[in-house]
Enzyme design. Structure first.
Site, PDB file in Angstrom:
ATOM      1  CB  ILE A  13      -0.991  -0.009   1.198  1.00 55.20           C
ATOM      2  CG1 ILE A  13      -2.119   1.002   0.979  1.00 55.20           C
ATOM      3  CG2 ILE A  13      -0.309   0.274   2.519  1.00 55.20           C
ATOM      4  CD1 ILE A  13      -3.134   0.563  -0.044  1.00 55.20           C
ATOM      5  CB  SER A  35      11.217  -0.262   5.148  1.00 56.98           C
ATOM      6  OG  SER A  35      11.057  -1.566   4.633  1.00 56.98           O
ATOM      7  CE  LYS A  91      -7.828  -0.747   4.505  1.00 54.37           C
ATOM      8  NZ  LYS A  91      -8.202  -2.138   4.467  1.00 54.37           N
ATOM      9  CG  ASP A 169      -7.086  -5.439   5.663  1.00 54.67           C
ATOM     10  OD1 ASP A 169      -6.592  -4.671   6.514  1.00 54.67           O
ATOM     11  OD2 ASP A 169      -6.840  -5.358   4.451  1.00 54.67           O
TER      12      ASP A 169
END
Lengths: 306, 306
Positions: A13, A35, A91, A169
């Site tokens: 995402i 990351s 989200k 999800d």
């Protein structure tokens, strides 16, 4: 002045949506990525942890977007809010309601603006549907959320692990739309979930809401095509139909012409506003709806997911 | 003036606890019971539904206590709050957070006082433990909630059905105590649940909270004896130990002498106050903690429960 933003978590995402939305927004400049995997094609500094970033970035940063899976978010958010940095949450904002309520309180205490981004609320049809339903009494509501988990979460394990929500999800996107367009609260009544025998989260579910004829059908096993649809009928005879996750809209059978709209560009426009005005934008209801589904659910065991 | 109260739902908890607490409190007079089963030994009017009670009780009523299982409560509470009647909720107040939030909003709109009674918060040791822990930093917390489901829920089916909470039905009492005595929020981190293969709710669970060394061990299979214990150590070296669900207390190894106290008599004293002052008393956190447990849980299948 440009806002130097860090992306924390760099999965699908972040790469597909956040990176281009930040690149397209003159208010933001990508200052760092946090990351564990170092993306080879990215030119900005990459750090393994938030602590490393704070230590290693001389110019500092002005805001962060958290795009990790839900479970590690709480510790990360505590750290960045305590450091005074505004946060955009991909989200769902956290893995639990308690975590979210704690972060909301922490952000208030520290006077740090936070933004729970629900991208589907930015789909082009959603504000138009909300206006059409204003003051209307719903007589029937069907949400159908069907997609192939293999297509949208290739190889991802966290979605099947505890706290990963499974089919909820994607479905939380539909709940976030309903929460925006209905003039009444969405209250979970009865829920049936199907768990693959070898997985910890559900692959399909049916949710009945309080009130007559209000339901959501969720399916992660896919079908002929993806379907992200909401159909609502009202006492005055109005029919509102959102398709493609809110990008397409029909009212009383007639398609509405909608401007093309990038959900994530709109999200980053709002986030620039949240940061500059130092005014949080918080919606916790979609997460509450999912928590209620898990609390109320009948659990059924299905075949292994391979 | 005496408050004419109706008991809605007449199972074990209503008969064992509410009935004697109402009888012992001069502020209340039992005006009616709403129950599908007609208790033979009860002298007051008995109705099958709330609607029948409204139609059939000439003198009216001033307040209700809802003691049904959680799932049917929402519809009942909507009806009595809309009729303007103050409500005492036996724990847990509702089956979902959405229902509770809706009822809180409805009660505010109608200016009707409501009371979410968590009986364990009225145990004699709880306020003393809360004072002892004021300003203390917790370094270790263990909640052990072990009892035999056959003893406390003989023949009850709702506890095993979706929305029945399973072992979290007793454990929510412990959470309601922790929520009262800690100077920090109780945030669910990781949860492991054991579901009997033939049941829809867990028979045992382990809950790890955020922060080091904070856990709850829940077991409905029983053991040599019931254990409802909370042990807390603090950074200043203080040790606080609640036993028997909060009725017994040790601080730094020394038993505290506590006045004998009936939890339910204290509840009804508070409810009289809630009704007369028209001031709600609401705690939604214990239900939020349980919802977070179900949302975050790893689910394991165990043997059939017979």
């Amino acid at each position: 002045m440009t806002l130097r933003i860090a992306l924390i978590g760099f999965g699908k995402i972040a790469e597909d949506q956040h990176l281009p939305a930040i690149a397209a927004n003159p208010d933001f400049e990508l200052a760092a990525i946090v990351s564990l995997n170092r993306p080879s094609h990215i030119r900005c500094p990459v750090f393994s942890t938030v602590g490393d970033m704070f230590a290693g970035l001389p110019g500092g940063i002005d805001a962060v977007a958290i795009c990790t899976p839900p479970v590690p978010r709480f510790a990360i958010a505590c750290e960045v809010i305590t450091a005074g940095l505004p946060v955009l949450f991909e989200k769902p904002p956290t893995a639990t309601l308690g975590e979210l309520d704690y972060l909301i309180a922490l952000a208030r205490l520290r006077n740090v603006p936070i933004f729970t981004a629900w991208h589907s609320q930015y789909a082009a049809g959603v504000p138009v549907a909300a206006r059409a339903l204003k003051g209307e009494a719903v007589t029937s509501l069907t949400m159908l959320w069907r997609e192939d988990v293999r297509k949208y979460h290739p190889g991802q394990q966290w979605i099947w692990q505890p706290g990963g929500f499974g089919v909820f999800d994607p479905a939380i996107n539909g709940f976030s739309i309903l929460n925006n367009i209905l003039d009444e609260p969405l209250l979970v009544n009865r829920v049936s979930m199907l768990f693959p025998a070898n997985r910890q989260t559900p692959i399909s579910a049916e949710v009945l809401f309080h009130g007559d004829d209000r339901k959501a059908i969720l399916d992660w096993r896919g079908g002929d095509e993806d379907e992200w649809k909401i159909q609502i009928e009202t006492a005055s005879g109005k029919s509102v139909r959102l398709m493609e996750g809110g990008a397409q809209l029909e009212i009383d059978g007639a398609p509405r012409s909608l401007p093309p709209r990038s959900e994530y560009r709109a999200i980053y426009e709002d986030f620039a506003d949240v940061v500059r005005r130092r005014c949080s934008k918080i919606d916790r209801d979609p997460l509450r709806i999912v928590a209620d589904c898990f609390l109320a659910a009948e659990r059924n065991a299905g075949d292994d997911f391979a």
